[in-house]
Write a protein that holds these residues in place. Sequence first.
Motif, mmCIF file in Angstrom:
data_model
loop_
_atom_site.group_PDB
_atom_site.id
_atom_site.type_symbol
_atom_site.label_atom_id
_atom_site.label_comp_id
_atom_site.label_asym_id
_atom_site.label_seq_id
_atom_site.Cartn_x
_atom_site.Cartn_y
_atom_site.Cartn_z
ATOM 1 N N ALA A 176 0.851 -1.193 0.000
ATOM 2 C CA ALA A 176 0.000 0.000 0.000
ATOM 3 C C ALA A 176 0.891 1.249 0.000
ATOM 4 O O ALA A 176 1.934 1.254 0.646
ATOM 5 C CB ALA A 176 -0.885 -0.004 1.243
ATOM 6 N N PRO A 177 0.478 2.303 -0.711
ATOM 7 C CA PRO A 177 -0.785 2.481 -1.432
ATOM 8 C C PRO A 177 -0.733 2.075 -2.918
ATOM 9 O O PRO A 177 -1.606 2.486 -3.670
ATOM 10 C CB PRO A 177 -1.007 3.986 -1.304
ATOM 11 C CG PRO A 177 0.376 4.568 -1.333
ATOM 12 C CD PRO A 177 1.277 3.551 -0.679
ATOM 13 N N ASN A 237 -0.318 -1.342 -4.405
ATOM 14 C CA ASN A 237 -1.124 -2.538 -4.675
ATOM 15 C C ASN A 237 -1.428 -3.190 -3.339
ATOM 16 O O ASN A 237 -0.515 -3.519 -2.587
ATOM 17 C CB ASN A 237 -0.395 -3.483 -5.652
ATOM 18 C CG ASN A 237 0.937 -4.005 -5.131
ATOM 19 O OD1 ASN A 237 0.984 -4.901 -4.290
ATOM 20 N ND2 ASN A 237 2.037 -3.459 -5.609
ATOM 21 N N PHE A 238 -2.693 -3.298 -2.994
ATOM 22 C CA PHE A 238 -3.062 -3.835 -1.675
ATOM 23 C C PHE A 238 -4.515 -4.288 -1.690
ATOM 24 O O PHE A 238 -5.254 -4.006 -2.645
ATOM 25 C CB PHE A 238 -2.836 -2.807 -0.562
ATOM 26 C CG PHE A 238 -3.666 -1.550 -0.674
ATOM 27 C CD1 PHE A 238 -3.305 -0.529 -1.549
ATOM 28 C CD2 PHE A 238 -4.825 -1.377 0.090
ATOM 29 C CE1 PHE A 238 -4.071 0.631 -1.658
ATOM 30 C CE2 PHE A 238 -5.591 -0.220 -0.014
ATOM 31 C CZ PHE A 238 -5.215 0.784 -0.890
ATOM 32 N N GLN A 240 -8.218 -4.133 -0.006
ATOM 33 C CA GLN A 240 -9.131 -3.420 0.864
ATOM 34 C C GLN A 240 -10.232 -4.438 1.133
ATOM 35 O O GLN A 240 -11.078 -4.658 0.262
ATOM 36 C CB GLN A 240 -9.694 -2.212 0.114
ATOM 37 C CG GLN A 240 -10.116 -1.081 1.006
ATOM 38 C CD GLN A 240 -10.056 0.220 0.221
ATOM 39 O OE1 GLN A 240 -10.590 0.293 -0.877
ATOM 40 N NE2 GLN A 240 -9.401 1.228 0.753
ATOM 41 N N THR A 287 -6.756 -3.298 -4.795
ATOM 42 C CA THR A 287 -6.827 -1.916 -5.250
ATOM 43 C C THR A 287 -5.458 -1.246 -5.087
ATOM 44 O O THR A 287 -4.468 -1.916 -4.794
ATOM 45 C CB THR A 287 -7.946 -1.152 -4.489
ATOM 46 O OG1 THR A 287 -8.095 0.136 -5.078
ATOM 47 C CG2 THR A 287 -7.646 -1.007 -3.010
ATOM 48 N N GLY A 288 -5.414 0.056 -5.274
ATOM 49 C CA GLY A 288 -4.165 0.790 -5.131
ATOM 50 C C GLY A 288 -3.861 1.608 -6.363
ATOM 51 O O GLY A 288 -4.502 1.438 -7.405
ATOM 52 N N GLU A 334 2.801 7.042 3.774
ATOM 53 C CA GLU A 334 1.476 6.548 4.160
ATOM 54 C C GLU A 334 1.542 5.783 5.483
ATOM 55 O O GLU A 334 0.671 5.930 6.343
ATOM 56 C CB GLU A 334 0.872 5.657 3.069
ATOM 57 C CG GLU A 334 -0.426 5.016 3.557
ATOM 58 C CD GLU A 334 -1.365 4.613 2.465
ATOM 59 O OE1 GLU A 334 -1.627 5.449 1.575
ATOM 60 O OE2 GLU A 334 -1.861 3.469 2.511
ATOM 61 N N TYR A 341 -4.577 9.272 -4.719
ATOM 62 C CA TYR A 341 -3.693 8.532 -3.797
ATOM 63 C C TYR A 341 -2.639 9.398 -3.125
ATOM 64 O O TYR A 341 -2.250 9.142 -1.991
ATOM 65 C CB TYR A 341 -3.023 7.359 -4.517
ATOM 66 C CG TYR A 341 -3.971 6.202 -4.708
ATOM 67 C CD1 TYR A 341 -4.180 5.273 -3.682
ATOM 68 C CD2 TYR A 341 -4.704 6.059 -5.881
ATOM 69 C CE1 TYR A 341 -5.070 4.220 -3.840
ATOM 70 C CE2 TYR A 341 -5.596 5.012 -6.044
ATOM 71 C CZ TYR A 341 -5.772 4.101 -5.024
ATOM 72 O OH TYR A 341 -6.656 3.067 -5.169
#
Length: 254
Positions: free
Chosen positions: A42-43, A45-46, A48, A53-54, A189, A245
Motif C-alpha cells: 500500500a498504497p 497494490n493492496f 481493501q 486496489t491501489g 502513508e 492517492y
Amino acid sequence: MKLLKLAATALALCAAFSVQARSVEDIKKDGKIVIATEGQFAPFNFFQGTKLTGFEVEVAEAVVKKMGVKLEWKTLGFDALLTGLAQDRWDVVIASHGVTEERSKAVTFAAPHYCSGGMIVALDPKIRTAADLTGKIVAVQTGTSYLENVKKLTGVKDVKNFPQDTDAQRALISKRVDAWVSDKFVAKEAAAKNAKAGFKLGDMLFVERIAPAVAKGNTGLAGAWDKAFDEILADGSYAAISKKYFKEDVRCPK
Ligand code: ARG
C-alpha cells in the motif's frame, strides 16, 4: 541409455522454460489480459478487504480499458512475479518494480508509471542519512531494490530480509531493527496511518523509475501498453488517480 535419458530431461526442461509469451494479438483475440501483482504494498497494490486496489492497480485498469480487453488479476509473493513472465503464467507484472540493469536482462519494461525512491525510516530521530546507518540493523523486503542499495552501503551492521515489506515495517515498530528502507510513498502513508508508531522519515537513499514488465522481448505488448498509457496521461485519468492517492502527480518527468 542413461545419457539419452539425461538429454531428454534437459530438453524437456528447456522447453518448460522457453514458453512463448502471448503477443498482444493473442491477448486481443482471447479478449483478456492476465496481470500479476503482490497486493501487499500500500498504497500501490493492496487489498481493501477482499478487493485488490491501489494506485498502480487503478492505473493498470485504466490502461487495459483503453486496450479494449478484460483484466484478470493474479496476486502472488513479490519474489515469484518476474519469473512467471518467462513461463507465460501472466502477461504483465505491475508491482512497483524499479527499472534496474539486472532486471532488464530478464524482462522487458514498459514506460515507467511513476518515479520514486527508497527512503530511510527510523524511530530514532538521529537516524536520517545513509551515514547514520553505520553500525545499524536495517530491514528491507527480499528481492527489492532497497536490499540492493542498502547492501552497497559500507558500515551497515546487518541487513535483515523479510518476505513482505509490511514485515520489515513491523520489525521496525517492534524495534528488532534500527531502520526500515522502503518506497517514499509507502513510508509516508505508513507514517500517516500509524501516528502512534512514531516513524521518522529520513533521506532518500536513491531514486528509481518504476515500470510494468512483460516477458523479455515481448515488445509488441509493451508498445501497446505504452500507447494506452500515453492516452491516460493525456486525457487526465492518470492525473486523477495520482491525485486520489498522493494529492500530487507522481508521473516521471519527461
Ligand atoms: N521499488 C522496489 C523495487 O523495485 C520495491 C518494490 C516492492 N513491491 C512490492 N509489491 N512489494 O524492488
